[in-house]
Design a protein around this motif. Structure first.
Motif, PDB file in Angstrom:
ATOM      1  N   ASP A  71       1.133   5.445  13.223  1.00 20.07           N
ATOM      2  CA  ASP A  71       1.884   6.122  12.163  1.00 20.07           C
ATOM      3  C   ASP A  71       1.813   7.658  12.175  1.00 20.07           C
ATOM      4  OD1 ASP A  71       1.325   3.501  11.605  1.00 20.07           O
ATOM      5  OD2 ASP A  71       0.479   3.869   9.640  1.00 20.07           O
ATOM      6  N   GLN A  87      -2.015   8.631  13.457  1.00 19.02           N
ATOM      7  CA  GLN A  87      -3.069   7.641  13.682  1.00 19.02           C
ATOM      8  C   GLN A  87      -3.317   7.569  15.190  1.00 19.02           C
ATOM      9  OE1 GLN A  87      -4.116   4.930  10.756  1.00 19.02           O
ATOM     10  NE2 GLN A  87      -4.171   7.097  10.250  1.00 19.02           N
ATOM     11  N   ARG A 196      -2.939   0.681   0.230  1.00 20.63           N
ATOM     12  CA  ARG A 196      -3.124   1.825   1.149  1.00 20.63           C
ATOM     13  C   ARG A 196      -1.894   2.746   1.230  1.00 20.63           C
ATOM     14  NH1 ARG A 196      -3.328  -2.967   4.044  1.00 20.63           N
ATOM     15  NH2 ARG A 196      -1.538  -3.400   5.368  1.00 20.63           N
ATOM     16  N   ASP A 197      -2.105   3.827   1.987  1.00 21.20           N
ATOM     17  CA  ASP A 197      -1.050   4.739   2.426  1.00 21.20           C
ATOM     18  C   ASP A 197      -0.443   5.571   1.286  1.00 21.20           C
ATOM     19  OD1 ASP A 197      -1.581   3.359   4.760  1.00 21.20           O
ATOM     20  OD2 ASP A 197       0.192   2.091   4.633  1.00 21.20           O
ATOM     21  N   GLU A 250       3.669  -1.312   3.234  1.00 22.32           N
ATOM     22  CA  GLU A 250       2.860  -0.245   3.828  1.00 22.32           C
ATOM     23  C   GLU A 250       3.656   1.064   3.746  1.00 22.32           C
ATOM     24  OE1 GLU A 250       2.162  -1.897   7.839  1.00 22.32           O
ATOM     25  OE2 GLU A 250       0.122  -2.314   7.183  1.00 22.32           O
TER      26      GLU A 250
END
Ligand code: DQQ
Length: 597
Positions: A71, A87, A196-197, A250
């Motif tokens: 990502d 990432q 997350r994120d 996500e």
């Protein structure tokens, strides 16, 4: 084990399989990043030499020299520099050991790799520094929020904050994690392994807000809103911004776009939350499908709710890209007042291939995004900066009729790395095929059943890119027109236009994942014109249909159509003639700086 060009490559198939399995076990159980991670011994033994050919290494798409990337994280502009974090596995070409790598650029094309920006160093990110976003605070300080994994046994997800050590360093080389992390934890019944994120935050009425992607129950994708006055203490708003029965969301993204016709190309700062012509886009990366879906709708900052204009949109109506493009993120570029989209394109080879070649994953060319005048969808276009890489002597074709079954080679330039713009004229759509109602809303299936080689009425017509001299290998990017019908993209019974990328003949290598990708194009082909732009970069073909209404990125790995042996053709496998009113093709140079490669 052998050493290839200074790096370690595993040549023993048994060992290789063990390594791949161990790496898989070490990775997150919720994700399958590889198309076929469970390689057989036989497959491992047959990593085709062509996969290792330097002629398959992308040149002008962003990537580090080696190892795995996924990502894009926290893109931003700061004091004269564009920043991209991503990432990254510093130890290999499969997912694992994730840290935030960091590169900077003046022009979004040439990139310089800096030191790792964020890596496990505190209890609340000890087992991973996952995706997140940047926000420029009101005093100009950039803040990064990211997901940390803080347990070894499960992916227990918390949200951390980091600030630059030295705000006057425009390169933002060092990041510090203040005391008090994690600053958001999964509470109130939130599923801690699916939380997350964090997004870029926006500011209004004395509060910052951001979103965190989550899964509620067995299958509800959710974007939770958190609010804060000081950016350190955050409280969850009881009701989520939005949710849908799609599985885990996500990397959510929420941002404003303008519906003001005079300024529609202009981006808006993320904190512009209201105004007569302000709409919002909500994007989710659907873990179950590994595609990025979005809707256009209305965000109400009082209720902290988002309502899509088209409720059916929650059922996977629109995608940024109908190909290999995931975990994307936008940011507002204050210099050119535009919104820029980054997205990750994984490999379509196997994990063993990636281990052998030593790298995996690229970022798609950054795209400008804006609202289509219809208000129903976004438009996307490669950043204008990319044009600086075009060679000086483009080849062009004008007013060339391409008859039924004919293909015309575009000669006079090397096309393994090229930018091709073409506009087609379709004199009449009378000969278009009827659309099977059972497939009217399933572009993907329609394309896989009626690929580039299946004769139609109007179309398939388009480009064969990365074609070998005898056409044993070729990737087709094309349109196929159907008679007027109702489908998800045709609100007023217009002819239906399908855009496809068909890589089924892209490579003689039998061990590859070669999915056809397709989307409908919301355009009025009855007016007689449609355009296509394809960015070809050795093992990636990134295409923009009808001025950026429908986009498809494919990863392909030819064995013959490499380097100077790669050809480009216009083809027409429809019964009706089409005309290339204009085609221009440029060779693409490599950027002078690409992370040291
Ligand atoms: N990748 C990250 C997660 C995110 C996923 C881990 C999406 O934070 O949900 O590398 O590709």
């Amino acid at each position: 084990m052998v050493v290839l060009g200074g790096r370690v490559a595993w040549a023993c198939p048994v060992l290789l399989v063990v390594v791949v399995l161990l790496l898989q076990l070490a990775g997150a159980s919720h994700v399958v990043y590889e198309t076929d991670l469970l390689e057989t011994e036989a497959a491992a033994a047959t990593v085709p030499p062509s996969i290792l050919d330097a002629e398959l290494s992308t040149g002008y798409h962003f990537r580090p020299i080696k190892n795995w990337i996924n990502d894009p994280n926290a893109p931003m502009y700061y004091k004269g520099w564009y920043h991209l974090f991503y990432q990254y596995n510093p130890k290999g070409a499969v997912w694992g050991n994730i840290v935030w790598a960091h590169s900077v650029s003046r022009d979004l094309i040439n990139w310089v790799a800096l030191e790792t920006a964020i890596q496990p160093s505190i209890k609340s990110d000890k087992y991973g520094c996952w995706s997140g976003s940047a926000t420029i605070l009101r005093d100009g300080t950039p803040a990064i929020m990211y997901t940390g994994i803080d347990r070894a046994d499960i992916n227990y997800e918390v949200q951390n904050i980091a600030f630059p050590k030295n705000k006057s360093d425009p390169l933002l080389r060092e990041w510090v994690k203040p005391r008090g992390n994690p600053i958001i934890v999964p509470e109130g019944g939130i599923n801690a392994t699916q939380f997350r994120d964090p997004t870029t935050a926006w500011y209004a009425d004395g509060h910052w807000r951001l979103l965190i992607g989550a899964l509620s129950g067995a299958s509800r994708g959710v974007a939770y809103v958190y609010r804060s006055r000081d950016f350190m203490r955050w409280t969850r708003v009881r009701k989520p911004l939005h949710s849908a029965p799609t599985g885990m969301w996500e990397c959510p993204d929420l941002y404003p776009v303008t519906a003001d016709g005079r300024h529609r190309h202009k981006g808006l700062d993320t904190s512009v939350v209201s105004g007569p012509r302000v709409k919002h886009v909500l994007k989710n990366s659907l873990d179950l499908r590994r595609y990025d879906y979005y809707t256009v709708g209305t965000y109400d900052r009082k209720t902290e709710r988002y309502v899509p204009d088209n409720p059916a949109g929650d059922e996977h109506h629109l995608r940024y890209d109908y190909g290999n493009f995931y975990a994307s993120k936008t940011f507002y570029d204050p210099v050119k007042r535009r919104r820029i989209l980054w997205g990750w394109a994984n490999e379509s080879d196997a994990a063993v291939d990636d281990v052998a070649k030593g790298w995996a994953g690229i970022q798609a060319i950054p795209r400008k995004v804006w609202l289509d005048p219809s208000g129903r969808q976004l438009m996307q276009w490669p950043l204008e900066e990319l044009e600086a890489l075009r060679g000086k002597r483009p080849v062009s074709i004008k007013n060339r009729v391409v008859k039924r079954g004919e293909h015309v080679e575009v000669t006079g330039l090397r096309t393994s790395q090229a930018d091709v713009e073409v506009s087609f004229e379709v004199a009449s759509i009378d000969g278009a095929e009827a659309l099977d109602p059972a497939l009217a809303n399933d572009a993907q299936k329609l394309c896989s059943m009626r690929g580039a080689h299946v004769e139609g009425g109007v179309g398939p017509f388009g480009l064969w890119v990365l074609a070998s001299s005898k056409l044993e290998e070729k990737t087709a990017v094309f349109f196929r027109v159907f008679k007027a019908a109702r489908n998800i993209n045709s609100t007023n019974n217009k002819p239906v236009v399908l855009m496809c990328s068909d890589p089924t003949m892209s490579s003689l290598n039998p061990n590859l994942y070669k999915p056809t990708f397709a989307g409908f194009v919301d355009t009025d082909i009855a007016k007689g014109k449609i355009s296509l732009r394809s960015l070809i970069d050795r093992s990636v073909v990134e295409s923009f249909g009808a001025g950026g209404r429908t986009c498809i990125l494919s990863r392909v790995y030819p064995t013959l159509a490499l380097g100077k042996n790669a050809r480009l053709h216009v083809f027409n496998n429809g019964k009706v003639d089409i005309k290339v009113s204009e085609l221009t093709a440029w060779e693409m140079k490599k950027p002078a700086l690409m992370n040291g490669a």
